[in-house]
Structure formats: C-alpha cells, structure tokens
Design a protein around this motif. Structure first.
Motif, short mmCIF file in Angstrom:
data_model
loop_
_atom_site.label_atom_id
_atom_site.label_comp_id
_atom_site.label_asym_id
_atom_site.label_seq_id
_atom_site.Cartn_x
_atom_site.Cartn_y
_atom_site.Cartn_z
N GLU A 1 0.85 -1.19 0.00
CA GLU A 1 0.00 0.00 0.00
C GLU A 1 0.89 1.24 0.00
N GLN A 2 0.83 1.99 -1.10
CA GLN A 2 1.68 3.18 -1.24
C GLN A 2 1.42 4.22 -0.16
N GLY A 3 0.19 4.30 0.31
CA GLY A 3 -0.16 5.31 1.31
C GLY A 3 0.47 5.10 2.66
N LEU A 4 1.10 3.94 2.89
CA LEU A 4 1.74 3.65 4.18
C LEU A 4 3.22 4.01 4.20
N ARG A 5 3.72 4.64 3.14
CA ARG A 5 5.14 4.98 3.10
C ARG A 5 5.47 6.05 4.16
N GLU A 6 6.74 6.13 4.48
CA GLU A 6 7.22 7.17 5.40
C GLU A 6 7.22 8.51 4.67
N VAL A 7 7.26 9.60 5.44
CA VAL A 7 7.32 10.91 4.81
C VAL A 7 8.67 11.09 4.11
N ASP A 8 8.70 11.98 3.16
CA ASP A 8 9.93 12.35 2.47
C ASP A 8 10.59 13.45 3.29
N PHE A 9 11.80 13.19 3.79
CA PHE A 9 12.50 14.17 4.61
C PHE A 9 13.41 15.09 3.80
N GLY A 10 13.29 15.08 2.49
CA GLY A 10 14.02 16.03 1.65
C GLY A 10 15.51 15.99 1.87
N ALA A 11 16.08 17.17 2.07
CA ALA A 11 17.53 17.28 2.24
C ALA A 11 18.02 16.72 3.57
N TRP A 12 17.08 16.38 4.46
CA TRP A 12 17.48 15.84 5.76
C TRP A 12 17.72 14.33 5.72
N GLU A 13 17.37 13.68 4.63
CA GLU A 13 17.52 12.23 4.55
C GLU A 13 18.96 11.81 4.86
N GLY A 14 19.11 10.86 5.76
CA GLY A 14 20.41 10.32 6.13
C GLY A 14 21.16 11.11 7.17
N LEU A 15 20.62 12.27 7.59
CA LEU A 15 21.29 13.10 8.59
C LEU A 15 20.74 12.82 9.98
N THR A 16 21.54 13.09 11.00
CA THR A 16 21.06 13.04 12.37
C THR A 16 20.34 14.35 12.70
N PHE A 17 19.61 14.36 13.80
CA PHE A 17 18.93 15.58 14.23
C PHE A 17 19.94 16.70 14.46
N ALA A 18 21.07 16.35 15.07
CA ALA A 18 22.09 17.37 15.34
C ALA A 18 22.65 17.95 14.04
N GLU A 19 22.84 17.11 13.04
CA GLU A 19 23.36 17.59 11.77
C GLU A 19 22.36 18.50 11.06
N VAL A 20 21.07 18.15 11.14
CA VAL A 20 20.04 19.01 10.56
C VAL A 20 19.99 20.34 11.29
N GLN A 21 20.10 20.29 12.61
CA GLN A 21 20.06 21.51 13.41
C GLN A 21 21.23 22.43 13.07
N GLU A 22 22.36 21.84 12.77
CA GLU A 22 23.53 22.63 12.42
C GLU A 22 23.41 23.23 11.03
N ARG A 23 22.87 22.47 10.07
CA ARG A 23 22.85 22.92 8.68
C ARG A 23 21.60 23.71 8.31
N PHE A 24 20.47 23.35 8.91
CA PHE A 24 19.20 23.97 8.54
C PHE A 24 18.43 24.38 9.79
N PRO A 25 18.99 25.21 10.65
CA PRO A 25 18.36 25.50 11.94
C PRO A 25 16.98 26.15 11.81
N ASP A 26 16.81 27.08 10.89
CA ASP A 26 15.52 27.75 10.76
C ASP A 26 14.44 26.81 10.24
N ASP A 27 14.80 26.02 9.24
CA ASP A 27 13.83 25.07 8.69
C ASP A 27 13.43 24.03 9.73
N LEU A 28 14.40 23.58 10.51
CA LEU A 28 14.08 22.59 11.54
C LEU A 28 13.15 23.17 12.58
N GLN A 29 13.42 24.40 13.02
CA GLN A 29 12.56 25.01 14.03
C GLN A 29 11.14 25.21 13.51
N ALA A 30 11.03 25.62 12.25
CA ALA A 30 9.69 25.78 11.66
C ALA A 30 8.96 24.44 11.61
#
Length: 462
Positions: free
Chosen positions: A337-366
C-alpha cells in the motif's frame, strides 16, 4: 454416537528448523486420555508441524471410532480458521495438508475451536518431547506425566473461559498474573514450554495474556465508546482513550466487530541505531541483521496470537522484508500500500537531528513549530502526510471491516494513526516513543469512534 476432543500442536525450533508435533484424544466427560500421538518430522515450519499434529489427532480419533463427533481444539488460529473454512488457504505447503486433514473424517463430524496456548499444554508437551527425542536420534515414546495432564485437561474441558464484557480488566489481569507466574517458574518447566520455542517465556506469556484484552479479538461488537481494559503489569503503556463524545461514554449499541489495525514498525536498518532521518526520499535501506532478528521475533509473537487475517505493507524495502517474515509465518500474502510509506525528509535524509540543526536551523525550528512546515528541499509536511494517511486509513477500513489487519509501516504513519484515533493535537507526534519492530493497535468502530488499544509494545523482543 461417541464424542472426542482432539488437542493438537506443533512446533519448529528455527522456523524452519527441527520440528515435531503432538496430539491427544480426550474423553470430553472425564478428560481421560484415550490416545496420544507425537513425532519428530525433521526440518519443517511451525505451520507444517501444526497441520501434521492435526492430521495425527484426527487419525487417532478415527481409529478409535470412525463415527465419532470430534471437537478439535488448537492454539493455532491459522489452522482453526482455515479448517473451519473462514480463511483461505494460500500457502502451497498448507493446501495438501489441509486437504489430507479434511479427508480423515466427514466434515459434519468435526468442529474446530481456538484455545489459548496455556490450555493446550498436553499437546504442547508431546510436541516438545518429540523434538527432544529427535535431537537425541530417538523415536518418541509416551512419558509418565500423562496422568497429571489428564486431570488438568478434565478441568479445562469442564471450565468455560472467563465471561464478562469485552476487555474485562479483571480477567485480563488474572491471565497476565498467571502467565507471569508460569514464566517465572524456572527451567524445570521446559516440558510445558511453547512447542515452537517462539520467544522468551516472559515475553510470550505477557504478550498472550495481555493481548486477549487489548487488541487481538475485540469480540462482542459493542460501540466504540467502551473503555479499554486496564494494562497488564509489566507491559508497555496502553492508551485507553476513545474519541467518542462525553455523553456517549459507557456501553454503546451493538456496532458489530470493529476493524482492528495492528501497527508494526519495521525492524532496524543500519540507520536506525544512529537515529538518522530515513524516509521515502532517500536511500531504501534493507533490514540489518538485528532487524531481521526482530522481524522473526514479531512474526513468532503474532503467529502465537493467531488473529491477524491480512498483511499490508509500505512499499519501502525495510517494511516489505518485515512484512514478508510475518506473512510467511502466518501463511498469508503481503499487499503493498503506497499510502503507508514514510514521509519524504528532503535534504534531511540520512542526517542526524544534530546535523540538521547545524545545517538547517531555521527550517528545523519551523518544522517543529508547525505541521504545515516541510523539511528542507521539498520534503513532505506532517499536514500533507496526515491527509495521505487519513485517506489510506479510510480506504483500508472500507475494504477490511470487522477484520484484524497488520499494517507494516514507519514511525510517522503509526504516530499519525494513533494521534487521530486519540483526537490529540499535532504536537503529540513529538511525544510518542516508537521503537523498531514495536506493535501498536487501534480498533475502529462502525459509529466512527476509535480506541487505541496498544502503543509501542516490544515484549516480543526481550
């Protein structure tokens, strides 16, 4: 016309692995053992061994009296439902075995009943004895312990299962306490351990006892405003909140059996222990060795409970592998069932939360502040995912009314389904723990109400 009770079981230490079956024919009035059968059958699956046990039990009953009325009692929901004609037999290994069992006695003389594993100890013991004998290179021979089990069988035959409203908390707690006591009784209880060596004693006992009141068999078909059972001790947290309006609390009108979605998060991948964003927009990792072990463990737990009728999976590989492990154990197919797929995390795919926070802090906060904000680089927002998953939920409910369906999916779909069932705000998504290969469950009633019956259960992994 004579009447017999046949109890049968089978197990495999490895699934497939060294396997054996056990069957006993009982006098329903006295509980006396009339015949015992057990055999080591070499390498086979649990399901094959269970069917072999059924065949042996029916054959023994026929040999005693070919005109007998026979009640078959097994803890394999799969075999009981298939032989009763309510479930289709799709697995090629099961079809000839089921056909052989059906030929032994006329169909009108045989009825089938599912019983909990703790009420199938005699056949369970025989299957273990057969596997132990096979390990020693010997043939099975009857042990001297039948007399004690005869007395237990007599009590079981004369005592109906606990009555009361569905989800009766007292009955569930009592069952859980009994299961805990049995699991703590030590290595001397090996003769009555589950024939398939499905999971550790404590995990499997708790899973069986508590699941009776939480999700596996909703039962009476009352409305969605019925409060769920109290959680059994030692389990993961269980939510008992329904979305019915306050005025509707209490016993409701008969709504028929609810559709129950058993929600399984896939097993671990290499990215899981590193806590990296892993959605549908990046790589499609396979299960790690740990993830494959988790998938096997949850397959055994669900097979022991025996209530799943359909397996549906996200299209991503980690879910399909997990779903296949379960479906193979249950003798079912997997629907994607295609509708059960995970969300697309865009440029965050493969990164840790800390790495996203460092690279994209405003987008993460939003993203943390608003369900409408999407991950950097064209990812999918929680609001968009909720619309997709809601539509998928409604479509699956329409197709599977009154059935128990296993949905093998990801963190976000499970959390969204739970949030919607609870009527909780979007920020609740960040306040749920959801482990790899964990089980959750939601029951959906015909009146539109829903009840969360299980959340983040990992007992089968211990």
């Amino acid at each position: 016309m004579p009447r017999f009770v046949v109890e049968a079981d089978g197990g495999s230490r490895g699934n497939p692995g060294p396997a054996g079956y056990g069957a006993v024919v009982l006098d329903p009035a006295s509980g006396e053992t009339l015949a015992e059968r057990a055999e080591f059958i070499g390498v086979a699956t649990n399901n094959v061994a269970e069917y072999k046990g059924l065949i042996a039990g029916l054959t023994a009953a026929r040999d005693l009296a070919s005109d007998a009325e026979v009640l078959v009692r097994m803890d394999s929901k799969l075999v009981v439902e298939q032989m009763s004609g309510r479930w289709k037999i799709k697995h090629p290994d099961m079809k000839p075995l089921a056909a052989e069992a059906a030929r032994i006695l006329p169909r009108a003389q045989v009825t089938y009943e599912w019983i909990p594993r703790e009420r199938n100890k005699h056949a369970d013991r025989l299957a273990n004895e057969a596997m132990d004998a096979g390990k020693r290179g010997e043939q099975w021979e009857p042990s001297a312990s039948s007399a004690a089990l005869d007395a237990s069988a007599a009590r079981s035959l004369s005592t109906p299962p606990p009555s009361g409203p569905p989800g009766d908390a007292a009955a569930g707690a009592a069952a859980a306490r009994a299961a805990l006591a049995a699991s703590r009784s030590g290595p001397d209880t090996a003769a009555t351990a589950p024939a398939s060596a499905r999971t550790s004693a404590t995990a499997s006992a708790l899973a069986e006892a508590a699941a009776d009141t939480l999700w596996a068999e909703p039962g009476s078909g009352t409305g969605g405003s019925i409060p769920s059972a109290a959680p059994a001790p030692g389990r993961a947290a269980h939510a008992a909140t329904a979305t019915a309006p306050a005025a509707g609390q209490g016993w409701g009108p008969d709504m028929g059996a609810p559709a129950t979605f058993v929600l399984l998060r896939h097993g671990e991948t290499a990215l899981t222990p590193q806590k990296r964003f892993s959605g549908s927009g990046g790589s499609d990792p396979e299960l790690s060795p740990a993830g494959r072990r988790q998938a096997a463990a949850v397959a055994e737990a669900l097979a022991a409970r025996g209530t799943v009728q359909t397996v549906i999976s996200s299209p991503l590989l980690r879910c399909r592998e997990t779903a296949r492990a379960v479906a193979d154990r249950l003798g079912l197919d997997v629907t994607v069932e295609q509708g059960l797929r995970e969300v697309d995390f865009g440029a965050w795919e493969g990164l840790t939360f800390a790495e996203v926070q460092e690279r994209f802090p405003d987008d993460l906060q939003a993203w943390l502040d608003s369900p409408k904000a999407a991950p950097t680089g064209g990812g999918e927002s929680f609001a968009a995912a909720t619309r997709r998953i809601s539509a998928t939920r409604d479509r699956l409910l329409a197709a599977h009314a009154g059935r128990t369906v296993l949905l093998v999916t990801h963190v976000t779909p499970v959390k969204i389904l739970v949030r919607l069932a609870l009527g909780a705000p979007p920020e609740s998504l960040f306040r749920m723990e959801l482990s790899a290969a964990s089980l959750s469950a939601v029951a959906y009633y015909a009146d539109g109400n829903a009840s969360v019956r299980l959340l983040n259960d990992t007992a089968h992994l211990r």
